[in-house]
Design a protein around this motif. Structure first.
Motif, short mmCIF file in Angstrom:
data_model
loop_
_atom_site.label_atom_id
_atom_site.label_comp_id
_atom_site.label_asym_id
_atom_site.label_seq_id
_atom_site.Cartn_x
_atom_site.Cartn_y
_atom_site.Cartn_z
N SER A 124 0.85 -1.20 0.00
CA SER A 124 0.00 0.00 0.00
C SER A 124 0.87 1.24 0.00
CB SER A 124 -0.93 0.00 1.22
OG SER A 124 -0.17 0.01 2.42
N LEU A 125 0.36 2.29 -0.60
CA LEU A 125 1.06 3.58 -0.64
C LEU A 125 0.03 4.70 -0.79
CD1 LEU A 125 1.12 4.59 -3.88
CD2 LEU A 125 2.84 2.82 -4.01
N ARG A 126 0.48 5.91 -0.53
CA ARG A 126 -0.38 7.08 -0.66
C ARG A 126 0.03 7.86 -1.92
NH1 ARG A 126 -3.90 8.96 2.88
NH2 ARG A 126 -3.07 7.54 4.48
N VAL A 127 -0.98 8.24 -2.71
CA VAL A 127 -0.72 8.95 -3.96
C VAL A 127 -0.12 10.32 -3.65
CG1 VAL A 127 -1.75 9.88 -6.07
CG2 VAL A 127 -2.59 7.72 -5.10
N ARG A 128 0.99 10.61 -4.28
CA ARG A 128 1.66 11.89 -4.08
C ARG A 128 1.20 12.90 -5.13
NH1 ARG A 128 7.75 10.66 -4.51
NH2 ARG A 128 7.85 12.88 -3.90
N ALA A 129 1.18 14.14 -4.73
CA ALA A 129 0.74 15.20 -5.65
C ALA A 129 1.70 15.37 -6.81
CB ALA A 129 0.59 16.52 -4.89
N ALA A 130 2.96 15.04 -6.61
CA ALA A 130 3.94 15.18 -7.69
C ALA A 130 3.73 14.17 -8.80
CB ALA A 130 5.35 15.05 -7.13
N MET A 179 -2.09 -2.39 -3.54
CA MET A 179 -1.78 -3.21 -4.71
C MET A 179 -1.52 -4.63 -4.26
SD MET A 179 0.71 -0.59 -6.82
CE MET A 179 1.82 -0.38 -5.42
N GLU A 180 -2.20 -5.56 -4.89
CA GLU A 180 -2.03 -6.98 -4.58
C GLU A 180 -1.56 -7.71 -5.83
OE1 GLU A 180 -4.45 -10.91 -2.87
OE2 GLU A 180 -5.45 -8.95 -3.04
N GLY A 181 -0.37 -8.28 -5.75
CA GLY A 181 0.18 -9.02 -6.88
C GLY A 181 0.21 -10.50 -6.62
N ARG A 182 -0.10 -11.27 -7.64
CA ARG A 182 -0.12 -12.74 -7.54
C ARG A 182 0.53 -13.35 -8.78
NH1 ARG A 182 -3.79 -15.19 -3.95
NH2 ARG A 182 -5.13 -13.71 -2.81
N VAL A 183 1.17 -14.49 -8.57
CA VAL A 183 1.63 -15.30 -9.69
C VAL A 183 0.47 -16.18 -10.13
CG1 VAL A 183 3.19 -17.16 -10.41
CG2 VAL A 183 4.06 -15.27 -9.02
N VAL A 184 0.04 -15.98 -11.37
CA VAL A 184 -1.14 -16.67 -11.87
C VAL A 184 -0.79 -18.05 -12.40
CG1 VAL A 184 -3.06 -16.57 -13.50
CG2 VAL A 184 -2.23 -14.47 -12.41
N SER A 185 0.25 -18.14 -13.22
CA SER A 185 0.62 -19.43 -13.81
C SER A 185 2.07 -19.37 -14.25
CB SER A 185 -0.29 -19.78 -14.99
OG SER A 185 -0.14 -18.81 -16.03
N ARG A 186 2.58 -20.56 -14.58
CA ARG A 186 3.94 -20.68 -15.11
C ARG A 186 3.88 -21.64 -16.29
NH1 ARG A 186 8.08 -21.99 -10.41
NH2 ARG A 186 9.54 -21.17 -11.96
N LYS A 187 4.57 -21.25 -17.35
CA LYS A 187 4.58 -22.06 -18.57
C LYS A 187 5.99 -22.02 -19.15
CE LYS A 187 1.01 -21.76 -21.14
NZ LYS A 187 -0.01 -21.24 -22.09
N GLY A 188 6.71 -23.12 -18.94
CA GLY A 188 8.08 -23.17 -19.42
C GLY A 188 8.95 -22.16 -18.69
N LYS A 189 9.58 -21.28 -19.46
CA LYS A 189 10.42 -20.23 -18.87
C LYS A 189 9.65 -18.95 -18.57
CE LYS A 189 14.63 -21.84 -21.20
NZ LYS A 189 15.77 -21.47 -22.08
N LEU A 190 8.35 -18.95 -18.82
CA LEU A 190 7.54 -17.76 -18.63
C LEU A 190 6.70 -17.87 -17.36
CD1 LEU A 190 6.25 -17.16 -22.27
CD2 LEU A 190 8.18 -16.06 -21.12
N THR A 191 6.51 -16.72 -16.72
CA THR A 191 5.68 -16.62 -15.53
C THR A 191 4.65 -15.53 -15.73
OG1 THR A 191 7.50 -17.32 -14.10
CG2 THR A 191 5.67 -16.17 -13.05
N SER A 192 3.40 -15.83 -15.42
CA SER A 192 2.32 -14.87 -15.56
C SER A 192 1.99 -14.29 -14.19
CB SER A 192 1.07 -15.52 -16.15
OG SER A 192 -0.01 -14.62 -16.19
N LYS A 210 -7.86 1.84 -0.85
CA LYS A 210 -7.86 1.06 0.38
C LYS A 210 -9.09 1.31 1.23
CE LYS A 210 -4.69 -0.53 3.94
NZ LYS A 210 -3.33 -0.42 4.50
N GLU A 211 -9.59 2.52 1.23
CA GLU A 211 -10.74 2.84 2.09
C GLU A 211 -12.03 2.28 1.55
OE1 GLU A 211 -12.86 6.77 4.15
OE2 GLU A 211 -11.04 6.96 2.94
N SER A 212 -12.28 2.46 0.26
CA SER A 212 -13.55 2.04 -0.33
C SER A 212 -13.47 0.71 -1.06
CB SER A 212 -14.05 3.11 -1.30
OG SER A 212 -13.13 3.29 -2.38
N GLY A 213 -12.27 0.26 -1.41
CA GLY A 213 -12.14 -0.97 -2.17
C GLY A 213 -12.43 -0.81 -3.64
N GLU A 214 -12.61 0.42 -4.11
CA GLU A 214 -12.91 0.66 -5.52
C GLU A 214 -11.70 0.31 -6.39
OE1 GLU A 214 -14.45 4.34 -8.41
OE2 GLU A 214 -13.96 4.67 -6.28
#
Length: 253
Positions: free
Chosen positions: A142-148, A202-215, A223-227
């Protein structure tokens, strides 16, 4: 006349009883005594059963305690088993990914092949990031959006979102690959804007792996509203380790 004359004319009831003859059967072996003994034995048996029942109701029988069998010595020490080594390696990779996301300029060649001085963009978009979960195949940050990092309309810039999602994909892929990676294919979909001072997760997941590739896939939400803000998907391939290999002194090149 003598006293015998009185006995001759005495009443029959006044006469002394005749002497009894000794019995051939002992008094304690008679039929009456045997019947009495049987009754006494039966009464004693009933009394014993009643007392035992009362004792059983008021006294809890002692439970037998099973003696544990001695444990057999393991042939493999617990800290040298393959499962333990795998879990330890996964925790180490997750710790490296956490450190790199929170401070990309710390110099972590295991994830990024760029030198620390070239991580200015990653440090800018990930400033203030905090990793709440890091494990094999999953990272939550999680992070807070910066004005810059906003555009002309005051919304979180699409380029900043793309850079943050790219960092998340690299970190979550590292928890599985354990080596630097390169992006082969990248798609990013936007759903709603985020504004300065809004906290996103931000939530990151490894979805699948195929040979030398990773998805890998990353969801960005408020975070507050879940939108839902954006979803990024990448195909990633593993690169050679960032640290240089040992030089071959016999080489002529």
């Amino acid at each position: 006349m003598g006293p015998s004359w009185c006995w001759d004319f005495a009443e029959p009831s006044a006469m002394p009883p005749p002497p009894t003859e000794p019995s051939a059967t002992p008094p304690h072996s008679s039929l009456a005594c045997a019947t009495c003994a049987e009754r006494c034995d039966a009464a004693a048996a009933r009394a014993i059963r009643v007392a035992a029942a009362q004792f059983a109701r008021h006294v809890r029988p002692a439970q037998s305690v099973a003696t544990p069998s001695p444990a057999e010595p393991s042939a493999t020490p617990p800290h040298s088993s393959p499962e333990w080594a795998t879990r330890r390696g996964a925790r180490r990779l997750a710790a490296i990914a956490r450190k790199w996301l929170e401070d990309p300029a710390s110099g972590t060649p295991a994830i990024s092949t760029l030198p620390p001085a070239s991580e200015e963009l990653s440090s800018m978009v990930m400033a203030g990031a905090r990793v709440s979960l890091a494990e094999r195949g999953r990272v939550v940050c999680s992070l807070r959006v910066r004005a810059a990092l906003t555009d002309a309309q005051g919304r979180w810039h699409a380029g900043a979102i793309a850079a943050a999602v790219d960092n998340m994909c690299s970190a979550v892929a590292f928890t599985v690959e354990g080596a630097p990676t390169a992006t082969v294919q990248y798609s990013l979909s936007f759903f709603s804007p985020a504004h300065p001072d809004e906290e996103v997760e931000m939530e990151g997941r490894v979805v699948s792996r195929k040979g030398k590739l990773t998805s890998a896939a990353v969801e960005v939400r408020k975070k507050e509203s879940g939108e839902l803000v954006a979803i990024g998907r990448q195909w990633i391939t593993r690169l050679a380790p960032a640290w240089p290999a040992k030089s071959n002194k016999s080489s002529k090149l």
